[in-house]
Design a protein around this motif. Structure first.
Motif, mmCIF file in Angstrom:
data_model
loop_
_atom_site.group_PDB
_atom_site.id
_atom_site.type_symbol
_atom_site.label_atom_id
_atom_site.label_comp_id
_atom_site.label_asym_id
_atom_site.label_seq_id
_atom_site.Cartn_x
_atom_site.Cartn_y
_atom_site.Cartn_z
ATOM 1 N N LEU A 22 0.828 -1.216 0.000
ATOM 2 C CA LEU A 22 0.000 0.000 0.000
ATOM 3 C C LEU A 22 0.859 1.260 0.000
ATOM 4 C CD1 LEU A 22 -0.562 1.546 3.053
ATOM 5 C CD2 LEU A 22 -1.528 -0.698 3.479
ATOM 6 N N LYS A 26 0.864 4.058 -2.930
ATOM 7 C CA LYS A 26 0.726 5.492 -2.599
ATOM 8 C C LYS A 26 1.750 6.310 -3.380
ATOM 9 C CE LYS A 26 1.367 6.914 1.836
ATOM 10 N NZ LYS A 26 1.210 6.705 3.270
ATOM 11 N N VAL A 119 -6.944 -2.270 3.212
ATOM 12 C CA VAL A 119 -6.450 -0.938 2.838
ATOM 13 C C VAL A 119 -5.598 -1.048 1.577
ATOM 14 C CG1 VAL A 119 -5.183 1.101 3.597
ATOM 15 C CG2 VAL A 119 -6.423 -0.250 5.264
ATOM 16 N N ALA A 120 -4.763 -2.090 1.505
ATOM 17 C CA ALA A 120 -3.895 -2.241 0.323
ATOM 18 C C ALA A 120 -4.760 -2.320 -0.942
ATOM 19 C CB ALA A 120 -3.029 -3.491 0.467
ATOM 20 N N GLU A 121 -5.803 -3.144 -0.905
ATOM 21 C CA GLU A 121 -6.650 -3.275 -2.098
ATOM 22 C C GLU A 121 -7.374 -1.960 -2.400
ATOM 23 O OE1 GLU A 121 -7.535 -8.032 -2.412
ATOM 24 O OE2 GLU A 121 -8.939 -6.829 -1.259
ATOM 25 N N ARG A 123 -6.252 0.840 -2.019
ATOM 26 C CA ARG A 123 -5.290 1.768 -2.644
ATOM 27 C C ARG A 123 -4.800 1.250 -3.997
ATOM 28 N NH1 ARG A 123 -2.154 3.964 2.413
ATOM 29 N NH2 ARG A 123 -3.876 5.011 3.430
ATOM 30 N N VAL A 125 -3.720 -2.002 -4.791
ATOM 31 C CA VAL A 125 -2.827 -3.177 -4.841
ATOM 32 C C VAL A 125 -3.657 -4.381 -5.281
ATOM 33 C CG1 VAL A 125 -1.433 -4.760 -3.435
ATOM 34 C CG2 VAL A 125 -1.331 -2.276 -3.027
#
Ligand SMILES: Cc1cc2nc3c(=O)[nH]c(=O)nc-3n(C[C@H](O)[C@H](O)[C@H](O)COP(=O)(O)OP(=O)(O)OC[C@H]3O[C@@H](n4cnc5c(N)ncnc54)[C@H](O)[C@@H]3O)c2cc1C
Length: 454
Positions: A22, A26, A119-121, A123, A125
């Motif tokens: 993530l 960013k 959160v990673a997905e 953003r 990922v």
């Protein structure tokens, strides 16, 4: 700086893969993660894979940088100290730090992993589950993968690969075939088993909430960490072989008898003990050291893939998240000059990874044995008294590692000098009130220089 064109491939969506992913997203990179397991948000996790982690300053710093700590606060339980349980069920509390702000935070590995993946997905990922990495051809930049559902094998082009695939890393295995790759692994003769203390009525904790509970028994121990749902995640650390070992605990009756005689106040809180015991696997613990951690600018090993440590300082993931912090600082400094970033990363981290590996092994003896010793408890009190009087000079080793971001290598070296001072000062005294402050001042001023605390 934006790096829109470049794809970074990470192996492993455990804890560090999603956090690093993530942060890279960013910064404008395209990020793909290949993960061998199924998505734990859709498929029930296999039993015994839910250990709790203790997150402290280094981990909190990385999560704060990622803007996630405030959200994580909802799923942590602060632990202010160790609660020791004797065989006679007497309790002794020993605070971790000098005040209420020096706590460590219990979090379920699964909850943390799910939060990071979400959160990673969000953003951007892309996590591809059930894709096992089989190895990498570094020269051609090709990753070899197997789809765990269909069994199909495939080769994909990957420019830059970062192995976040844990202590049995497939990327590291591929590096083993390269010339002059150094590698060592050392297994403890101890295994671990996860157990549970269920919540009491109304979802309440049945023992003190804000403590890490320890049943130290010399050669082995039981620990329990609180969860937000009122349960405790327990871990039994026991030799694999010999008297008082996993080999001996081979029947329901043997398990119950062992717990009744060694951990009587715990057994009464574990109604499903024996079933729990046999449903969960017995895990092994390994220290892995290797070098170099990278192949030019093509591939890098991170966290447990590069430096797995035993869990007794509660630093695996804290050290891992600090790896991410340092990696990102170097990336921000040098840009996508991967060979340079990877090289500088290894220079910055290897010495510290080696130091925390040694500290973690050392802390096992402290936890399972020494915490029950009155002389040890006196040393802890003396440490805190010295820290209160000399806050820049005498910072306990535990605090340097857990409550500050002092490099681990500094904590190791200073800790050894401080241990020597403590031995001198505690010799022949029975209480902290009898401490010879003149001797303390002289030892500290001659042996220690002011410490830069962050
Ligand atoms: C009993 C125990 C207690 C611990 N307690 C603490 C603690 O209190 N505090 C602390 O800071 N640390 C603790 N740790 C250490 C911590 O769990 C690890 O340091 C941390 O999980 C390492 O993170 P990682 O991302 O490198 O690896 P992992 O979290 O192990 O993730 C690796 C991921 O890679 C995947 N993977 C593996 N191989 C492949 C492959 N070939 N292809 C694709 N995917 C693959 C795995 O499925 C997994 O999802 C503990 C560890 C243990 C065993």
């Amino acid at each position: 700086m934006s790096h829109k064109a470049e794809t970074i491939t990470l192996i492993g969506a455990g804890l560090n893969g999603p956090l690093l992913g993530l942060e890279l997203a960013k910064r404008g990179f395209q990020v793909e993660i290949y993960e061998r397991r199924a998505d734990m948000r859709r498929v029930r996790m296999s039993a015994g894979r839910s250990i709790n982690l203790a997150i402290s300053t280094r981990g909190i710093h990385a999560l704060t940088q990622a803007g996630l700590w405030d959200e994580m606060r909802r799923i942590i339980v602060p632990m202010r100290g160790r609660m020791m349980h004797s065989v006679a069920s007497e309790l002794t509390f020993q605070p971790y730090g000098k005040n209420e702000s020096e706590v460590i935070n219990s979090i379920s590995r699964a909850d943390l992993s799910v939060a990071l993946m979400n959160v990673a997905e969000a953003r951007g990922v892309r996590i591809r589950f059930q894709q096992r990495c089989l190895g990498m051809d570094f020269k051609a930049g090709i990753l070899h993968l197997r789809d765990e559902q269909s069994g199909a094998e495939l080769a994909v082009e990957a420019g830059v690969v970062i192995g976040c695939d844990g202590s049995a890393s497939a990327i590291r295995d591929a590096m083993l075939h390269r010339s002059r790759f150094n590698f060592s692994q050392h297994y403890l003769d101890y295994g671990y088993k996860e157990l549970t203390i269920p919540a009491g009525p109304g979802g309440k904790h049945v023992i003190e909430t804000h403590a890490l509970h320890i049943w130290p028994r010399g050669n082995y121990m039981l620990i329990a960490l609180p969860n937000v749902d009122g349960t405790f995640a327990c871990i039994l650390f026991l030799p694999f072989e010999g008297a008082d070992s996993f080999t001996q605990l081979n029947a329901h009756s043997a398990v119950v008898e062992f717990f009744q005689s060694r951990f009587p106040d715990a057994v009464s809180l574990m109604p499903d003990l024996a079933n729990n015991f046999f449903a969960n696997p017995t895990g092994a613990m390994v220290t892995v050291k290797c070098a170099p951690w990278h192949v030019e600018g093509r591939a890098l090993l991170l966290v447990d893939a590069a430096h797995a440590i035993v869990p007794f300082f509660g630093q695996g993931i804290n050290c891992g998240f600090e790896d991410c912090t340092v990696f990102l600082e170097l990336l921000d400094q040098y840009g996508a000059d991967w060979a340079r970033v990877f090289r500088e990363f290894e220079i910055a981290r290897k010495v510290n990874a080696d130091a925390i590996a040694d500290l973690a092994v050392e802390n096992f003896v402290e936890m399972r044995d020494r915490v029950a010793d009155p002389r040890f408890l006196l040393r802890k009190k003396v440490e805190l008294a010295l820290e209160a009087r000399y806050p820049q000079l005498f910072v306990p080793k535990y605090a340097m590692v857990t409550f500050h971001r002092v490099p681990y290598s500094t904590a190791l070296k200073r800790g050894q000098r401080q241990d020597h001072i403590l031995t001198e000062l505690c010799d022949g005294i029975e209480s902290v009130e009898s401490l010879d402050w003149t001797k303390a001042a002289s030892l500290i001023s001659s042996d220690l220089t002011p410490l830069e605390l962050s």
